[in-house]
Design a protein around this motif. Structure first.
Motif, PDB file in Angstrom:
ATOM      1  N   UNK A   6       4.267  -4.212  -1.922  1.00  0.00           N
ATOM      2  CA  UNK A   6       3.784  -3.286  -0.877  1.00  0.00           C
ATOM      3  C   UNK A   6       2.275  -3.442  -0.704  1.00  0.00           C
ATOM      4  N   UNK A   7       1.555  -3.519  -1.843  1.00  0.00           N
ATOM      5  CA  UNK A   7       0.106  -3.700  -1.786  1.00  0.00           C
ATOM      6  C   UNK A   7      -0.266  -5.042  -1.172  1.00  0.00           C
ATOM      7  N   UNK A   8       0.546  -6.062  -1.452  1.00  0.00           N
ATOM      8  CA  UNK A   8       0.293  -7.384  -0.882  1.00  0.00           C
ATOM      9  C   UNK A   8       0.474  -7.362   0.631  1.00  0.00           C
TER      10      UNK A   8
ATOM     11  N   UNK B 183      -1.502   0.829  -9.599  1.00  0.00           N
ATOM     12  CA  UNK B 183      -0.127   1.189  -9.230  1.00  0.00           C
ATOM     13  C   UNK B 183      -0.022   2.694  -8.954  1.00  0.00           C
ATOM     14  N   UNK B 184      -0.053   3.064  -7.682  1.00  0.00           N
ATOM     15  CA  UNK B 184       0.155   4.465  -7.283  1.00  0.00           C
ATOM     16  C   UNK B 184       1.248   4.498  -6.223  1.00  0.00           C
ATOM     17  N   UNK B 185       1.935   5.653  -6.083  1.00  0.00           N
ATOM     18  CA  UNK B 185       3.149   5.685  -5.276  1.00  0.00           C
ATOM     19  C   UNK B 185       3.010   6.449  -3.963  1.00  0.00           C
TER      20      UNK B 185
ATOM     21  N   UNK C 119      -4.788   2.289   8.879  1.00  0.00           N
ATOM     22  CA  UNK C 119      -3.771   1.617   9.694  1.00  0.00           C
ATOM     23  C   UNK C 119      -2.912   0.649   8.882  1.00  0.00           C
ATOM     24  N   UNK C 120      -3.509  -0.279   8.096  1.00  0.00           N
ATOM     25  CA  UNK C 120      -2.667  -1.167   7.267  1.00  0.00           C
ATOM     26  C   UNK C 120      -1.802  -0.398   6.266  1.00  0.00           C
ATOM     27  N   UNK C 121      -2.372   0.662   5.693  1.00  0.00           N
ATOM     28  CA  UNK C 121      -1.620   1.473   4.734  1.00  0.00           C
ATOM     29  C   UNK C 121      -0.423   2.128   5.420  1.00  0.00           C
ATOM     30  N   UNK C 122      -0.646   2.656   6.613  1.00  0.00           N
ATOM     31  CA  UNK C 122       0.440   3.296   7.347  1.00  0.00           C
ATOM     32  C   UNK C 122       1.553   2.325   7.694  1.00  0.00           C
TER      33      UNK C 122
ATOM     34  N   UNK D 186      10.450   0.786   1.980  1.00  0.00           N
ATOM     35  CA  UNK D 186      11.820   0.955   1.478  1.00  0.00           C
ATOM     36  C   UNK D 186      12.574  -0.375   1.362  1.00  0.00           C
ATOM     37  N   UNK D 187      12.102  -1.381   2.088  1.00  0.00           N
ATOM     38  CA  UNK D 187      12.803  -2.677   2.027  1.00  0.00           C
ATOM     39  C   UNK D 187      12.085  -3.659   1.098  1.00  0.00           C
ATOM     40  N   UNK D 188      10.986  -3.201   0.465  1.00  0.00           N
ATOM     41  CA  UNK D 188      10.247  -4.061  -0.456  1.00  0.00           C
ATOM     42  C   UNK D 188      10.585  -3.675  -1.888  1.00  0.00           C
ATOM     43  N   UNK D 189      10.797  -4.662  -2.761  1.00  0.00           N
ATOM     44  CA  UNK D 189      11.307  -4.382  -4.109  1.00  0.00           C
ATOM     45  C   UNK D 189      10.299  -3.829  -5.101  1.00  0.00           C
TER      46      UNK D 189
END
Length: 313
Positions: free
Chosen positions: A147-149, A230-232, A129-132, A139-142
């Motif tokens: 994103x992980x944070x 770091x994975x995408x 759920x948090x990952x989703x 897309x709005x995070x640099x």
């Protein structure tokens, strides 16, 4: 202050205490009688010494605590979930089918199934759920670290919200009272005071080795560990989180062990958030609940006395 390696868990109208390879469950039955069920449990680490090593012992301890937890919850529920009118009913076809297939091992199968389902639900709620949600705003995070944070912050919010919601349930509030009785009785033992209702009542209901502390450390540790990797893609991120869970559990276990043994300023600072969170997961017990905690604790202390007698005899 005396340090003991006794841990416990609150259950339905009762308390479980575990000391080395012995655990005792004390339950206040509907007729107000206290029943104590004492069992021996040999850790898998006794067979495979590899699991006595740091990190790996924490991974095993987490799984074994789930197994024991499910067993004692099932045991305690047996006294309350069945109404008298239901006891007279014949087992249905499905129950008979399961009994025929598994026989005497049916209870172990049910416990194993419950553990697996609990893990699946926990992964869905605290990983998937948090990952989703974090993927929706990626897309709005640099950066990937951000994103992980965000993923980690969402996980913390879900965890705290979950505890708050269940704390509003009347039945859970009673379990939390027994949780408080468990902590107070262990604190009394560590203070080297006699295990009486009066002495236990004045103790703190917070303890640094509490499971609440462990879960909070797991959630916070997951943020630190997963920010390094770091994975995408979504499914690769999900796979990494699953693969890292044993490592995170192992690290968190070592931290909890250290917190329980250290009185340093750093240890107290690290333990503080978990202690504050215990204000939510524990409640002040009444005297009858403290009596149950005493019965459970004395159930595992007998083992120490017997071992001592054997050693000096």
């Amino acid at each position: 202050m005396k340090r003991v390696d006794i841990g416990g868990q609150a259950v339905i109208e009762g308390v479980m205490m575990k000391n080395k390879n012995t655990y005792a469950v004390a339950i206040r039955k509907p007729d107000k009688e206290i029943i104590v069920d004492k069992k021996e449990y040999t850790s898998f680490s006794e067979k495979v010494k590899f699991f006595k090593l740091p990190l790996f012992r924490g991974m095993l301890a987490f799984i074994e605590s789930l197994v024991i937890g499910m067993k004692i919850l099932t045991f305690s529920a047996e006294f309350f979930e069945v109404e008298e009118e239901d006891k007279e009913k014949e087992p249905d076809k499905f129950d008979k089918f399961l009994s025929k297939i598994f026989g005497d091992k049916l209870d172990n199968v049910i416990v194993g199934f419950s553990v697996v389902m609990s893990i699946i639900l926990a992964i869905g709620l605290f990983v998937l759920l948090p990952l989703g949600i974090s993927q929706l705003v990626k897309d709005i995070l640099p950066s990937e670290n951000l994103i992980n944070l965000v993923d980690g912050v969402i996980r913390v919010v879900i965890f705290l919200s979950y505890l708050k919601i269940i704390s509003l349930m009347k039945d859970i509030q009673r379990v939390f009272q027994y949780h408080g009785a468990e902590h107070k009785s262990i604190n009394c033992l560590e203070s080297e005071e006699e295990l009486t209702v009066e002495n236990i009542r004045k103790q703190s209901r917070q303890h640094k080795r509490c499971g609440t502390n462990f879960l909070l450390i797991v959630v916070l540790m997951s943020i630190l560990v997963l920010m390094i990797i770091d994975v995408r893609t979504f499914w690769l991120r999900f796979a990494v989180r699953l693969l890292c869970l044993p490592l995170i559990a192992g690290l968190s276990y070592e931290i909890i062990r250290w917190l329980g043994r250290s009185e340093s300023k750093l240890a107290n600072i690290i333990a503080k958030p978990g202690l504050l969170l215990q204000n939510l997961t524990t409640r002040e017990p009444d005297d009858s609940q403290i009596e149950v905690a005493i019965a459970s604790l004395k159930g595992v202390l007998v083992t120490d006395e017997e071992d001592h007698k054997e050693c000096i005899g």
